[in-house]
Design an enzyme around this catalytic site. Structure first.
Site, mmCIF file in Angstrom:
data_model
loop_
_atom_site.group_PDB
_atom_site.id
_atom_site.type_symbol
_atom_site.label_atom_id
_atom_site.label_comp_id
_atom_site.label_asym_id
_atom_site.label_seq_id
_atom_site.Cartn_x
_atom_site.Cartn_y
_atom_site.Cartn_z
ATOM 1 N N ARG A 227 -10.042 -3.344 -18.187
ATOM 2 C CA ARG A 227 -9.603 -3.102 -19.558
ATOM 3 C C ARG A 227 -10.457 -3.936 -20.512
ATOM 4 O O ARG A 227 -10.838 -5.067 -20.209
ATOM 5 C CB ARG A 227 -8.126 -3.475 -19.743
ATOM 6 C CG ARG A 227 -7.157 -2.379 -19.323
ATOM 7 C CD ARG A 227 -7.224 -1.155 -20.242
ATOM 8 N NE ARG A 227 -6.339 -0.061 -19.844
ATOM 9 C CZ ARG A 227 -6.669 0.945 -19.042
ATOM 10 N NH1 ARG A 227 -7.875 1.017 -18.512
ATOM 11 N NH2 ARG A 227 -5.801 1.906 -18.785
ATOM 12 N N HIS A 275 -15.320 4.935 -21.414
ATOM 13 C CA HIS A 275 -14.106 4.905 -20.579
ATOM 14 C C HIS A 275 -14.046 6.120 -19.641
ATOM 15 O O HIS A 275 -13.102 6.903 -19.682
ATOM 16 C CB HIS A 275 -12.859 4.838 -21.479
ATOM 17 C CG HIS A 275 -11.641 4.338 -20.751
ATOM 18 N ND1 HIS A 275 -10.727 3.490 -21.331
ATOM 19 C CD2 HIS A 275 -11.179 4.556 -19.497
ATOM 20 C CE1 HIS A 275 -9.754 3.222 -20.468
ATOM 21 N NE2 HIS A 275 -10.007 3.856 -19.333
HETATM 22 P P1 NDP Z 1 -3.327 -2.708 -9.253
HETATM 23 O O1 NDP Z 1 -2.109 -2.981 -10.049
HETATM 24 O O2 NDP Z 1 -3.202 -2.004 -7.941
HETATM 25 O O3 NDP Z 1 -4.110 -4.074 -8.970
HETATM 26 C C1 NDP Z 1 -4.342 -5.056 -9.933
HETATM 27 C C2 NDP Z 1 -5.095 -6.213 -9.287
HETATM 28 O O4 NDP Z 1 -5.339 -7.214 -10.282
HETATM 29 C C3 NDP Z 1 -4.285 -6.886 -8.168
HETATM 30 O O5 NDP Z 1 -5.129 -7.291 -7.121
HETATM 31 C C4 NDP Z 1 -3.718 -8.118 -8.874
HETATM 32 O O6 NDP Z 1 -3.433 -9.219 -8.037
HETATM 33 C C5 NDP Z 1 -4.862 -8.465 -9.801
HETATM 34 N N1 NDP Z 1 -4.388 -9.308 -10.885
HETATM 35 C C6 NDP Z 1 -3.463 -9.013 -11.830
HETATM 36 N N2 NDP Z 1 -3.275 -10.064 -12.632
HETATM 37 C C7 NDP Z 1 -4.095 -11.043 -12.186
HETATM 38 C C8 NDP Z 1 -4.341 -12.376 -12.584
HETATM 39 N N3 NDP Z 1 -3.700 -12.929 -13.618
HETATM 40 N N4 NDP Z 1 -5.251 -13.092 -11.892
HETATM 41 C C9 NDP Z 1 -5.894 -12.562 -10.832
HETATM 42 N N5 NDP Z 1 -5.699 -11.298 -10.397
HETATM 43 C C10 NDP Z 1 -4.804 -10.553 -11.071
HETATM 44 O O7 NDP Z 1 -4.284 -1.907 -10.214
HETATM 45 P P2 NDP Z 1 -5.450 -0.854 -9.860
HETATM 46 O O8 NDP Z 1 -6.379 -1.479 -8.885
HETATM 47 O O9 NDP Z 1 -4.873 0.464 -9.518
HETATM 48 O O10 NDP Z 1 -6.131 -0.702 -11.306
HETATM 49 C C11 NDP Z 1 -6.712 -1.819 -11.960
HETATM 50 C C12 NDP Z 1 -6.977 -1.512 -13.407
HETATM 51 O O11 NDP Z 1 -8.069 -0.613 -13.530
HETATM 52 C C13 NDP Z 1 -5.846 -0.791 -14.147
HETATM 53 O O12 NDP Z 1 -4.834 -1.702 -14.549
HETATM 54 C C14 NDP Z 1 -6.567 -0.195 -15.321
HETATM 55 O O13 NDP Z 1 -6.531 -1.092 -16.403
HETATM 56 C C15 NDP Z 1 -7.999 -0.037 -14.838
HETATM 57 N N6 NDP Z 1 -8.421 1.360 -14.775
HETATM 58 C C16 NDP Z 1 -9.523 1.762 -15.485
HETATM 59 C C17 NDP Z 1 -9.984 3.049 -15.425
HETATM 60 C C18 NDP Z 1 -11.238 3.458 -16.097
HETATM 61 O O14 NDP Z 1 -11.575 4.633 -16.120
HETATM 62 N N7 NDP Z 1 -12.015 2.546 -16.658
HETATM 63 C C19 NDP Z 1 -9.259 4.079 -14.634
HETATM 64 C C20 NDP Z 1 -8.149 3.553 -13.891
HETATM 65 C C21 NDP Z 1 -7.741 2.240 -13.985
HETATM 66 P P3 NDP Z 1 -2.337 -9.102 -6.849
HETATM 67 O O15 NDP Z 1 -3.003 -8.250 -5.806
HETATM 68 O O16 NDP Z 1 -2.154 -10.494 -6.410
HETATM 69 O O17 NDP Z 1 -1.131 -8.446 -7.459
#
Ligand code: NDP
Length: 311
Positions: A227, A275
């Site tokens: 993001r 995006h």
């Molecule tokens: P998930 O919710 O499956 O995973 C999020 C990951 O981020 C997890 O590993 C989580 O840790 C980690 N995380 C969250 N907060 C923190 C923090 N404070 N410090 C360290 N690690 C953190 O999401 P997805 O993988 O499915 O998607 C990720 C993001 O990709 C979405 O939220 C979206 O914003 C973005 N996206 C962008 C797209 C694009 O076209 N550009 C399309 C689709 C998604 P933990 O494993 O410990 O929970």
């Protein structure tokens, strides 16, 4: 009970197209579109991509907001969102695979000096450079969720050394895993490429700022597909100008569409895309129809977001 589709992102997916696809899974469903929502009291499920603050309040009996994607920050940051409303995301490996491909494409472009050769061609220059070897190259993947793990796997499969970072410590085959804020500076300092696949939450917003860029390897490329609001864009430009890192590939910006006056457009160290790194929803569309069915029958819904954690 009715499901209202109000995506508000017609260049990508129209309400009509999604409605037709959902009806192929559940022909009897009362599925409406934003242009013709009917009686708003009957709307219990709302499907959106773009979401405006306060939007949920238009529907007195709304129970569920289903995002047509993975990032739900635009919904959860609505301080008028009633506590009773459940927010759902999609778990789409289709766009995850596309995002992995996107990150790999930009990395290989650097490994093989392709941008440099394009510039040389324009100047009729014949100068060769050794390709960088994948096995000598470290890629840090920040965020090891559904999509982050697909990205990490793609780099492992292509012979790179892969480091991963998440909130809670993960175990991912052939990935050196780290967790928590304390590990982050060391991790980015070790990386030739830093790929962010993180969600936008209270903890992550603004995390890519001067203090963190100061730890980057000066030859590193930063790739952000998570993001845009994770990045302090003025700090990024200052860090690029100070050679604290070599370049940035941004698929997501803090304001989208990126305003024409943004200095990111013309900065020589920045490559931008609108995006699109994860584009197709694939089979995940079936989960929207399934959630409609489950909501009707009172069963637990698929892919709920943790409103406390923000993802
Ligand atoms: P998930 O919710 O499956 O995973 C999020 C990951 O981020 C997890 O590993 C989580 O840790 C980690 N995380 C969250 N907060 C923190 C923090 N404070 N410090 C360290 N690690 C953190 O999401 P997805 O993988 O499915 O998607 C990720 C993001 O990709 C979405 O939220 C979206 O914003 C973005 N996206 C962008 C797209 C694009 O076209 N550009 C399309 C689709 C998604 P933990 O494993 O410990 O929970």
């Amino acid at each position: 009970m009715a499901l209202l589709i109000d995506i508000k992102y017609p260049d990508w997916l129209t309400d009509d197209d999604l409605r037709s696809e959902l009806l192929s899974y559940t022909p009897q469903a009362d599925i409406r579109i934003g242009a013709d929502p009917g009686n708003l009291d009957e709307i219990e499920m709302l499907t959106v991509s773009t979401y405006f603050p306060g939007e949920a309040l238009k529907y007195p009996n709304l129970k569920v907001i289903q995002k047509t994607g993975a990032g739900v920050n635009n919904i959860l940051t609505d301080d008028r969102l009633p506590e009773s409303i459940q927010v759902l995301r999609l778990q789409t490996s289709t766009s995850g695979v596309e995002m992995a491909e996107y990150a790999l494409a930009y990395v290989l472009q650097e490994q093989r000096h392709m941008r440099l050769y394009q510039r040389q061609q324009a100047a009729s220059q014949w100068i060769s450079y050794p390709p960088r070897r994948a096995e000598d190259t470290r890629v840090a993947v920040l965020g090891l969720g559904r999509i982050g793990q697909l990205v990490a796997r793609r780099f492992v499969d292509n012979g790179f050394q892969v480091l991963g970072w998440s909130r809670s410590l993960k175990q991912v085959a052939e990935v050196s895993c780290y967790a928590g804020d304390d590990d982050l500076p060391t991790l980015v300092a070790a990386a030739d490429y830093v790929v962010s696949v993180l969600p936008s939450t209270e903890q992550t917003r603004g995390m890519f700022r001067q203090e963190l860029f100061a730890h980057f390897n000066s030859s590193a490329l930063f790739i952000n597909v998570g993001r845009g609001d994770l990045v302090n864009e003025s700090d990024l430009i200052a860090a690029l100008d100070d050679d604290q890192l070599a370049g940035a590939v941004l698929d997501v910006m803090s304001v989208e569409p990126l305003p024409p006056e943004s200095p990111l457009w013309l900065h020589p160290g920045v490559q931008l895309t609108p995006h699109i790194s994860g584009y197709h929803l694939g089979d995940a569309i079936a989960d929207i129809a399934e959630n409609y069915r489950r909501l009707q029958s009172g069963e637990p819904l698929l892919n709920p977001v943790n409103r406390e954690l923000g993802y």
